[in-house]
Every structure is written in C-alpha cells, then in structure tokens.
Design a protein around this motif. Structure first.
Motif, PDB file in Angstrom:
ATOM      1  N   ALA A   1      33.816  52.237  43.929  1.00  0.00           N
ATOM      2  CA  ALA A   1      35.172  52.027  43.419  1.00  0.00           C
ATOM      3  C   ALA A   1      35.985  51.153  44.364  1.00  0.00           C
ATOM      4  CB  ALA A   1      35.863  53.373  43.217  1.00  0.00           C
ATOM      5  N   PHE A   2      35.919  51.446  45.672  1.00  0.00           N
ATOM      6  CA  PHE A   2      36.663  50.642  46.634  1.00  0.00           C
ATOM      7  C   PHE A   2      36.061  49.241  46.755  1.00  0.00           C
ATOM      8  CE2 PHE A   2      38.065  54.874  48.232  1.00  0.00           C
ATOM      9  CZ  PHE A   2      39.435  54.660  48.142  1.00  0.00           C
ATOM     10  N   ALA A   3      34.740  49.133  46.667  1.00  0.00           N
ATOM     11  CA  ALA A   3      34.094  47.817  46.737  1.00  0.00           C
ATOM     12  C   ALA A   3      34.551  46.928  45.588  1.00  0.00           C
ATOM     13  CB  ALA A   3      32.577  47.968  46.740  1.00  0.00           C
ATOM     14  N   ARG A   4      34.736  47.504  44.410  1.00  0.00           N
ATOM     15  CA  ARG A   4      35.206  46.715  43.266  1.00  0.00           C
ATOM     16  C   ARG A   4      36.598  46.140  43.537  1.00  0.00           C
ATOM     17  NH1 ARG A   4      32.596  50.762  40.099  1.00  0.00           N
ATOM     18  NH2 ARG A   4      34.548  51.946  39.894  1.00  0.00           N
ATOM     19  N   ILE A   5      37.429  46.916  44.214  1.00  0.00           N
ATOM     20  CA  ILE A   5      38.774  46.424  44.532  1.00  0.00           C
ATOM     21  C   ILE A   5      38.686  45.268  45.524  1.00  0.00           C
ATOM     22  CG2 ILE A   5      41.048  47.027  45.423  1.00  0.00           C
ATOM     23  CD1 ILE A   5      40.462  49.928  44.600  1.00  0.00           C
ATOM     24  N   PHE A   6      37.841  45.416  46.554  1.00  0.00           N
ATOM     25  CA  PHE A   6      37.674  44.320  47.506  1.00  0.00           C
ATOM     26  C   PHE A   6      37.120  43.077  46.814  1.00  0.00           C
ATOM     27  CE2 PHE A   6      38.050  47.552  50.876  1.00  0.00           C
ATOM     28  CZ  PHE A   6      38.773  46.846  51.824  1.00  0.00           C
ATOM     29  N   ASP A   7      36.178  43.261  45.897  1.00  0.00           N
ATOM     30  CA  ASP A   7      35.635  42.116  45.162  1.00  0.00           C
ATOM     31  C   ASP A   7      36.729  41.414  44.363  1.00  0.00           C
ATOM     32  OD1 ASP A   7      32.945  42.061  45.941  1.00  0.00           O
ATOM     33  OD2 ASP A   7      32.388  43.624  44.501  1.00  0.00           O
ATOM     34  N   LYS A   8      37.644  42.180  43.783  1.00  0.00           N
ATOM     35  CA  LYS A   8      38.752  41.580  43.049  1.00  0.00           C
ATOM     36  C   LYS A   8      39.632  40.745  43.977  1.00  0.00           C
ATOM     37  CE  LYS A   8      39.163  45.205  39.512  1.00  0.00           C
ATOM     38  NZ  LYS A   8      40.041  46.287  38.975  1.00  0.00           N
ATOM     39  N   MET A   9      39.846  41.243  45.194  1.00  0.00           N
ATOM     40  CA  MET A   9      40.659  40.493  46.150  1.00  0.00           C
ATOM     41  C   MET A   9      39.956  39.205  46.571  1.00  0.00           C
ATOM     42  SD  MET A   9      42.692  43.305  48.494  1.00  0.00           S
ATOM     43  CE  MET A   9      41.272  44.179  49.150  1.00  0.00           C
ATOM     44  N   VAL A  10      38.634  39.281  46.801  1.00  0.00           N
ATOM     45  CA  VAL A  10      37.865  38.081  47.149  1.00  0.00           C
ATOM     46  C   VAL A  10      37.978  37.053  46.025  1.00  0.00           C
ATOM     47  CG1 VAL A  10      35.544  37.170  47.534  1.00  0.00           C
ATOM     48  CG2 VAL A  10      36.245  39.298  48.660  1.00  0.00           C
ATOM     49  N   GLU A  11      37.811  37.507  44.793  1.00  0.00           N
ATOM     50  CA  GLU A  11      37.893  36.610  43.638  1.00  0.00           C
ATOM     51  C   GLU A  11      39.284  36.004  43.513  1.00  0.00           C
ATOM     52  OE1 GLU A  11      37.390  36.828  38.745  1.00  0.00           O
ATOM     53  OE2 GLU A  11      36.808  38.543  40.009  1.00  0.00           O
ATOM     54  N   GLU A  12      40.298  36.831  43.742  1.00  0.00           N
ATOM     55  CA  GLU A  12      41.668  36.336  43.586  1.00  0.00           C
ATOM     56  C   GLU A  12      42.028  35.306  44.639  1.00  0.00           C
ATOM     57  OE1 GLU A  12      44.134  35.923  40.941  1.00  0.00           O
ATOM     58  OE2 GLU A  12      42.887  37.718  40.716  1.00  0.00           O
ATOM     59  N   MET A  13      41.508  35.486  45.863  1.00  0.00           N
ATOM     60  CA  MET A  13      41.795  34.533  46.933  1.00  0.00           C
ATOM     61  C   MET A  13      41.226  33.148  46.614  1.00  0.00           C
ATOM     62  SD  MET A  13      43.750  35.638  49.325  1.00  0.00           S
ATOM     63  CE  MET A  13      43.410  34.449  50.634  1.00  0.00           C
ATOM     64  N   GLN A  14      40.209  33.097  45.786  1.00  0.00           N
ATOM     65  CA  GLN A  14      39.593  31.826  45.423  1.00  0.00           C
ATOM     66  C   GLN A  14      40.217  31.209  44.176  1.00  0.00           C
ATOM     67  OE1 GLN A  14      35.516  33.060  45.020  1.00  0.00           O
ATOM     68  NE2 GLN A  14      35.173  33.194  47.242  1.00  0.00           N
ATOM     69  N   SER A  15      41.169  31.929  43.583  1.00  0.00           N
ATOM     70  CA  SER A  15      41.792  31.433  42.357  1.00  0.00           C
ATOM     71  C   SER A  15      43.056  30.641  42.683  1.00  0.00           C
ATOM     72  CB  SER A  15      42.145  32.605  41.438  1.00  0.00           C
ATOM     73  OG  SER A  15      43.337  33.248  41.877  1.00  0.00           O
TER      74      SER A  15
END
Length: 299
Positions: A139-153
C-alpha cells in the motif's frame, strides 16, 4: 561529524550534481527509488543532521542509528527522519530496495494548520519507525510510485497532489501506531509539562563546539516560565512521574552519548557545550548516570 547536510550536499554526494541555490528553493520536494541511490559504488549515508525532512520505505535488514539509539530493523519498515536529529542507516543485506522522499518544511507552509514538525512522528521522543507487513508494504509502495510518476509529469498542480500523497503516508502510519501526542493537553499541569519539554528540546541538538546548554536546572526553567520552582516540579511530577531534574539529566546524558559516539570532540569540548564548568563535573555527572566515565564509554 558534519553538523548539517544541506540539499546541495545531498545532490552533490549522491548524484555528483552541483545544484547551487537549491537551498533557496524553500518548497523543494523530490522522490527516489532506493536502488538508484544505494549499493556498490554509491557513498554510504553519513551520520549527521539534515536541513530537510525525509520519509523512507526500507526493505531488507538495516542497522538504524537515530540520535543516541541503534536499532536493527528487518523486513519492510517505514521511517520518518526529523532534521533536528542526526541519523544514518547501515544496510546488512546486499540488495537495497525501497523508496524515499525529501522535502523542506516550507513545502507545507500554508497547507497545514500547524507545521509538519508538529506531527506526532516528528515530535521529541517519538518512535519514528513503523514495521510493515506485506499488505502494508504494498500500500505504501503504491503511494511512492504515484509520487515518482507525478514528478515526471507536467501536471501544473502536481505539488498539491504530492502533498496529498505525503499526508496519506503520514495518516496511514498513524493508524498503525497511534500516538499519545494526538491528544490535547487537558489541564494546567499538562500544559506546563508540554512547554517545559519544548524549552528543553529547543536547546538541542548540539551541532558545534561553540554551542552552550543554557537552561540547566529546575530554577532556570521556572524563571523562564515565570513559575515558582516548586510549582514547576509538582506539575512535571504529576504528569510524567519524574522530577524536573531527572528529565534534564536524562536529556543531557542522551546528548552526551550522541556526542561521544559520533564526534571526535574531546571531553573538555563536550563538557563545555553541555554547560559544565569543569570537565571533572561532566565526568562525575556522566558516571552517575551511566556507571561509566566518558572516556571509558568511548573505548
């Protein structure tokens, strides 16, 4: 021990980037995968304080040095790193996996009623490590993945969205380990104890040889709080079960242990920063608290 690692230091050491002026970017945020920053060829994490906050999802086994404490954490662990407390972690497994994000306090300015530093996992004396099971890790990893994705947007409001993700991590952690600091102070004694603790902690950490611990006695604190020493002592004892003097001594010896373990300062220098007039007075105090002299502790 380097006194404080800045954002410029972080990017230069980790990635060889000369990122001048980044410390002026008060709203700075970034997120990383652990494997991009750790492992063979990458510099180890130095024991020091930072001028930024950090939240890490660590997988594997690590020795985790936080202030004067050393813990061994295994499996998946969520850790909140406070810039006021020096830290490092030593991996005991070859593969480094996980995530971490870094941000300045000002990233949340105007977005929280109080500052990020007032959250329970960043309070003095908190327990900042949360051991996770496999479902919680995912669950926490999914949140970090969302942040990684957002930083590239190039989404124009991505900072707002990232703040939401950070708060989701924070509240997810609080649900795992509720903190007593969430409860409001219900009486005058509790308020006095809270202000006393704040004044005590405000004098730490000791970061340079020129610092000098000022409020060293119950009388010093009582004068600062415009209270009679007996009133202060009764309030502290009623709330915590310990005397004011005990709290001060415990905090001073905690800082002394950290300085002895993680600096090359001599005993005289440490005794001066902690407010002792003579090194012998510091030696006697430290021996009463730990049954060892400072020199014997260091060996």
């Amino acid at each position: 021990m380097k006194s404080t690692e800045t954002l410029e230091d972080f990017y230069r050491v980790k990635f060889g980037i000369n990122y001048e002026g980044i410390n002026a970017d008060l709203g700075h945020f970034n997120v990383f995968k652990m494997e991009d920053c750790s492992g063979p060829g990458k510099p180890p994490v130095q024991y020091s304080r930072r001028d930024f906050y950090k939240i890490a999802l660590l997988r594997g086994t690590h020795l985790y040095h936080y202030g004067d404490k050393t813990l061994q954490v295994s499996g998946s662990t969520l850790i909140f790193f406070n810039p006021q407390i020096p830290y490092t972690f030593q991996p005991l497994t070859e593969t480094q996996e996980g995530y971490f994000c870094i941000f300045k306090d000002a990233f949340f300015t105007g977005h929280l009623r109080s500052g990020i530093k007032d959250l329970p996992m960043y309070a003095p004396g908190c327990k900042p490590a949360y051991v996770l099971n496999s479902e919680q890790d995912e669950a926490f990893a999914r949140i970090f993945d969302k942040m990684v994705e957002e930083m590239q947007s190039d989404y124009v409001f991505k900072s707002d969205l990232i703040r939401t993700y950070i708060m989701e991590i924070i509240h997810g952690a609080l649900k795992l380990q509720p903190s007593e600091t969430l409860y409001k102070h219900t009486d005058a004694n509790a308020r006095i104890a809270a202000v006393f603790t704040e004044l005590l902690e405000r004098q730490f950490p000791i970061e340079s040889r020129s610092q000098h611990f000022q409020l060293r006695s119950a009388k010093d604190f009582a004068e600062k709080l415009n209270l009679h020493p007996n009133h202060l002592n009764r309030a502290i004892k009623a709330v915590t079960g310990k005397t004011t003097t005990s709290h001060i001594a415990e905090r001073v010896v905690t800082e002394a242990i950290a300085l002895l373990k993680h600096t090359d300062w001599n005993i005289s220098e440490i005794s001066f920063t902690l407010g002792f007039e003579q090194p012998a007075h510091f030696t006697n105090f430290f021996k009463r608290q730990t049954s060892l002299t400072p020199s014997a502790f260091r060996v």
